[in-house]
Each structure stands twice: as structure tokens, then as C-alpha cells.
Scaffold this motif. Structure first.
Motif, PDB file in Angstrom:
ATOM      1  N   THR A 110       0.834  -1.204   0.000  1.00 42.46           N
ATOM      2  CA  THR A 110       0.000   0.000   0.000  1.00 42.46           C
ATOM      3  C   THR A 110       0.871   1.258   0.000  1.00 42.46           C
ATOM      4  O   THR A 110       0.596   2.216  -0.729  1.00 42.46           O
ATOM      5  N   ASP A 159      -5.813  -0.866  -4.772  1.00 48.34           N
ATOM      6  CA  ASP A 159      -5.283  -1.502  -3.570  1.00 48.34           C
ATOM      7  C   ASP A 159      -6.280  -2.537  -3.062  1.00 48.34           C
ATOM      8  O   ASP A 159      -7.251  -2.189  -2.403  1.00 48.34           O
ATOM      9  N   GLU A 160      -6.041  -3.780  -3.396  1.00 51.99           N
ATOM     10  CA  GLU A 160      -6.937  -4.885  -3.002  1.00 51.99           C
ATOM     11  C   GLU A 160      -8.396  -4.535  -3.253  1.00 51.99           C
ATOM     12  O   GLU A 160      -9.214  -4.554  -2.333  1.00 51.99           O
TER      13      GLU A 160
HETATM   14 MG   LIG Z   1      -2.266  -2.648   2.067  1.00 55.32          MG
END
Ligand SMILES: [Mg+2]
Ligand SMILES: Nc1ncnc2c1ncn2[C@@H]1O[C@H](COP(=O)(O)OP(=O)(O)OP(=O)(O)O)[C@@H](O)[C@H]1O
Lengths: 277, 250
Positions: free
Chosen positions: B40, B167-168
Motif C-alpha cells: 500500500t 489496492d486490493e
Molecule cells: Mg495494504
């Protein structure tokens, strides 16, 4: 068994408090209504307020409140936004600011009165005027208003902040369009507290706006606020009790009206922008 | 985009160091690796979101021949060109329409008709138009999680970015919504440059052209291996990668 007892005890407390409050309110309503008439609102007081009405006092009160709110609202929101959104890099300074605000929030109103008298009335030369009084009340309600709004802003979902940043939105835009509207309930609560405190204030106003019961011609005139009037009638004027009750009724209704108005304005203003989850 | 010797730290703790990789235009690059190894943090350097945390960033990120880490870079303009999607869908507490309109307005698109056309187009792109066209003025928070995430993707796309950082994006969604979002990501391939962080290795294999594997060595995140997705999964050069992609470690 213990739980049952505890439950009774608690509901007893609640019943006691609620009935006391209802009694106070009922007393004011009943006594007030008995002496109230519409002409009371629109005539000048006579015989030190024993008879006649409260027209100039109502006008003075509205002046003082408007000045206080119009000053405190933008200023308070500004400080709250600074504290919650921009102060991160200046932790020392903002911590000092917060502690100071919390102390100021607890300072008795008479101290604000003395300060307002020294600063607005004498130093700035505003004299005993509705303006001095309104500004003094603005100072008085600012600390609590700022802290309420600040905690409201802090409680706003941080992911909206990052989302706005990631879209290349300026921080000011995020604050204006998303964060402030999302903090609306807290801003409203702060406003209610401020209106309540300002409307009920007497001590601070005696030093700054005075207690002349003439009709003010401009905000630079002195004038008597409703709460001051009630105090005067019940403490200094023998036979003023019935007028005091009628004035108290007006005061209660005024607070309710102002709160409703403030809430609906706020709601209206933000409604188009934000759905509060 | 070329990343060279990137290092990220918070305070005196370094969380990511010596990261160098190339992100190819129009391709999907997947980043995998265990929790806490700095994925991240890496993504947020690419759109300078790190400016708004207490992160330290060193190294170079060349984008269009310019180092986007330089102070003189216009970050608001940069973030218009490099959009970002977060792990948890974060639509604003506004109507569906205002969610898309606000960024457009903020980037100076004054003409309401133009905005509405862009909004319709982008909602069709993410497959939401059919589902929401009759309630554009209802709260975006009333949408399901998967719809919210697609709205967030639409909100990023409406600014016509070149790069999309994700991000995911599926990890907070149920399997069906996750599948829909994944298909959407696949459709973006070729039109946008996508960098996606995912814990779902199968998903990485399905969508990505390139893949990078992050791992913590001595409490600092490093890019262990980077290359074609196929190679990384089928013929990893590094023993750690082999162990991670086969599920033996991580
Ligand atoms: Mg992360
Ligand atoms: N704002 C911050 N301040 C201090 N430390 C941070 C901050 N953000 C992240 N870190 C630290 O940096 C390290 C890397 O975090 P990061 O979120 O980049 O990892 P990640 O690979 O994305 O993990 P995950 O898979 O759990 O999302 C972690 O040890 C984390 O504690």
C-alpha cells in the motif's frame, strides 16, 4: 434480583428528573400563559415593566443573538476546520489551542462580561451597546462550538478524505463539499448549545449591553436582553412577577424557535449536498 | 512508468527499500506479498498520496520522462492522471450522480451537459448504468458493496486517467461482486495502465500481464522478483517466490 432492584432505582431516578423538569416547564407555561397576550410582544414596558410589554427587549435580544451567531458561526467553523484538518503538522500549537479552548469553555460568563466591557466597550470604544454584548456572547459560545464541530469533523470517515485527495480534489473542496456537510449533526449540536447559552445569558450582558429598556435604534445603542429583563423583574421590581413569567414564556418559546430555525437552515443548506448515513 | 531505488519510511522506520521496476503502458501489473511488506505504501507513492501522511519517500519515479516525486510537480493534476481505488469502497455520502459530478466540477468541467454525458458513459463502462440509471439522485451509500466499488472505479475513470492504482479492490467484497469487479478490471486492460495489489494469487494470475513479489527481509519490504506474470508464477527465479506462489510460505 439485584438487577431488578437496580432497574427500579434507575427508572426512579429518570422519573424524578423528568417530572422535575416537566414541573419547571409546566410552571412557566401555566403562569406565563396566564399573563401573556399578543400585545405584550408589541408594546413598550411601562411602570418598570410591571405593565406594558417587551417589544424593545425582544428587539434588543434578537440583535444581540444575531450578532453573536453571525460572528461565532463562521469563526468557529474556521477554527474547527483548522484544528481537525490542518493542524497536524503543528501539534504543539494545536494542543495548546485545544487546552485553552477547554479552559475558556468553563470560564463563568461574568468573566466574559468583564472582559467584554474592558475590551469591546472601553478599549474599542463601542460603549454599552448591542454590538459589544453580541461580540462578548460570540466569544463566550465559541469554545464549546469549536470543540463540538472539531470532534464532529474528526469523526468523519477518513476514507472520504483519502478518496477526495486521490481524485485530485483540493482539500478546501473536500472540506466544503464533503467533510463539513458530513459533520452537520455535530455542527447543529454546537449551535444548539450556543443558542441556549447566549439566549439565557444575563451577567455578561449587564456589563456590555446595559439594561436600558428603550427601543434600540441601531446596534450601537444599548439595550436590555430578555434574560436580563426577567432577572430585573423578579429581583428588583416588586409586583413584577407576572410580567417575569410572561417574559420567561417568551424566552422558552424563542429558544425553541431559534433552534428549530437553525436546524432547518442547516439541514436545508447541507441537504442538497450530503446524505447523512 | 519507471520506478528507481524507491525507499519509503515512516519516522525512522524504513518499510520499503531498493524498489526498482517498470510499469508498462496499457498492461496490468499485479503486486503480491504478505501483509505489512509495504504494498500500500508503494502504491501511494505513485500518486503522491504519501504527501498527506508522515511518510518519507526517496528515489525516483519517472512518469512521462518527469520525476513525479519532485516538489514542483502539480499533485492535483497528477492525481487526475493517476487514479486510485481503495480496499474498502469509499463513495462519498452524496447521490450517485454527485459522486461522479464533484470530481469533474473540481477539475474545471463547467458544462453540465458535458458532465452528464461523461457520467453516463463511465457508468456504462463499469456496468452500473442498467442498475442505477433510474436512481442517480439516490444516496450512493445505499448501493451494495460491489456496486459501491464499481462506482468508485467509475469515479476514478470519469476523470479519464492514464493509470489506475488499485489496492486490493476486491478483498472487501463477496465472491460474486468480486468476480464482477475482476471482469471489469480485465476489460480495462489495454485502455489503462493498471497497478493492482492483491492477496488473491489466482486473481493475480487471471488478470495480470506483469507481476511483482514483495517480501520482508529484516523487517524491511523489498521487491524480490518482478517480471512477466506467467514467469513469476510458473518459473520463479527466486526460492522465496516459489515458496510463496505455491502456498508454502506467506
Ligand atoms: Mg495494504
Ligand atoms: N501512516 C503510517 N504511519 C506509520 N507507519 C505506517 C503507516 N502506514 C503504513 N505503515 C507501516 O508500514 C508498513 C507497511 O504497510 P503497508 O500498508 O504499506 O503494507 P501492505 O503491504 O499494504 O500490507 P497489507 O497487505 O496488510 O495491506 C507496516 O509495517 C505499517 O505498519
Amino acid at each position: 434480583m439485584v438487577d431488578r432492584l437496580f432497574g427500579w432505582l434507575m427508572s426512579g431516578c429518570a422519573a424524578l428528573v423528568v417530572s422535575l423538569l416537566l414541573w419547571v416547564l409546566g410552571d412557566v407555561l401555566i403562569e406565563g400563559v396566564a399573563h401573556f397576550s399578543w400585545s405584550f410582544l408589541f408594546t413598550e414596558p411601562e411602570d418598570s415593566g410591571r405593565s406594558g410589554g417587551i417589544a424593545p427587549i425582544l428587539v434588543s435580544t434578537l440583535w444581540i443573538l444575531s450578532i453573536a451567531l453571525v460572528t461565532a458561526l463562521p469563526l468557529g467553523l474556521g477554527v474547527a476546520v483548522w484544528l481537525s484538518e490542518f493542524a497536524a503538522g503543528r501539534r504543539r500549537f494545536s494542543d495548546i489551542a485545544r487546552v485553552t479552548l477547554d479552559i475558556l469553555a468553563g470560564v463563568p460568563s461574568i468573566v466574559y462580561g468583564l472582559f467584554g466591557n474592558a475590551f469591546f466597550s472601553i478599549y474599542l470604544g463601542l460603549g454599552f451597546s448591542l454590538l459589544s454584548g453580541g461580540l462578548t456572547l460570540a466569544l463566550m459560545i465559541l469554545p464549546v462550538f469549536v470543540r463540538t464541530c472539531e470532534s464532529g469533523l474528526r469523526a468523519v470517515n477518513d476514507e472520504w478524505r483519502r478518496g477526495a485527495l486521490a481524485l485530485g480534489m483540493a482539500r478546501s473542496a473536500a472540506i466544503w463539499h464533503i467533510l463539513l456537510p458530513a459533520a452537520r449533526p455535530a455542527i447543529g449540536a454546537g449551535l444548539v448549545l450556543g443558542i441556549g447559552r447566549a439566549t439565557a445569558e444575563t451577567a455578561a450582558l449587564v456589563f456590555t449591553s446595559g439594561y436600558v429598556d428603550r427601543m434600540p435604534e441601531s446596534p450601537l445603542d444599548s439595550g436590555r436582553a430578555l434574560a436580563v429583563h426577567i432577572y430585573d423583574l423578579s429581583m428588583n421590581v416588586t409586583g413584577g412577577d407576572s410580567a417575569a413569567y410572561a417574559s420567561a414564556l417568551v424566552l422558552v418559546v424563542l429558544i425553541v424557535l431559534l433552534n428549530t430555525l437553525a436546524q432547518s437552515l442547516l439541514e436545508d443548506w447541507f441537504k442538497r449536498r450530503v446524505f447523512v448515513s | 512508468m519507471r520506478v528507481r531505488d524507491l525507499e519509503v519510511g515512516y519516522g525512522d522506520k524504513t518499510v520499503l527499500s531498493q524498489v526498482s521496476l517498470d510499469i508498462y503502458k496499457g498492461c496490468i501489473t499485479a503486486l503480491i506479498g504478505p501483509s505489512g511488506c509495504g504494498k500500500t505504501s508503494f502504491l501511494s507513492t505513485l500518486n503522491r498520496l504519501t504527501d498527506h501522511s508522515d511518510a518519507r519517500v526517496a528515489g525516483q519515479i519517472l512518469f512521462d520522462g518527469q520525476d513525479l516525486l519532485r516538489d514542483s510537480v502539480d499533485t492535483l493534476g497528477l492525481r487526475r492522471r493517476i487514479g486510485m481505488i481503495f480496499q474498502r469502497p469509499n463513495p462519498f455520502p452524496l447521490s450517485i450522480r454527485r459522486n461522479l459530478e464533484l470530481p469533474l466540477k473540481e477539475h474545471g468541467i463547467r458544462d453540465r451537459q458535458v458532465r452528464y454525458r461523461k457520467i453516463e458513459k463511465v457508468l456504462k463502462d463499469v456496468g452500473l448504468w442498467e442498475e442505477v440509471s433510474d436512481r442517480l439522485d439516490a444516496s450512493a451509500l445505499a448501493l451494495s458493496g460491489g456496486q459501491q466499488q464499481r462506482l468508485c472505479i467509475a469515479r476514478a475513470l470519469v476523470l479519464e486517467p492514464e493509470v489506475l492504482l488499485m489496492d486490493e479492490p476486491c478483498s472487501a467484497l463477496d465472491p460474486i461482486s468480486s468476480g464482477i469487479v475482476e471482469e471489469l478490471i480485465l476489460r480495462l486492460r489495454g485502455r489503462y495502465t493498471v497497478v493492482i495489489v492483491t492477496h488473491n494469487l489466482a486473481q493475480a494470475r487471471r488478470v495480470a500481464n506483469y507481476a511483482g513479489f514483495f517480501w520482508m527481509t529484516e523487517r524491511v519490504g523489498k521487491l524480490i522478483e518482478f517480471g512477466l506474470c506467467r514467469h513469476l508464477f510458473e518459473a520463479p527465479r527466486h526460492a522465496l517466490t516459489a515458496a510463496y506462489v505455491s502456498g508454502a510460505r506467506g
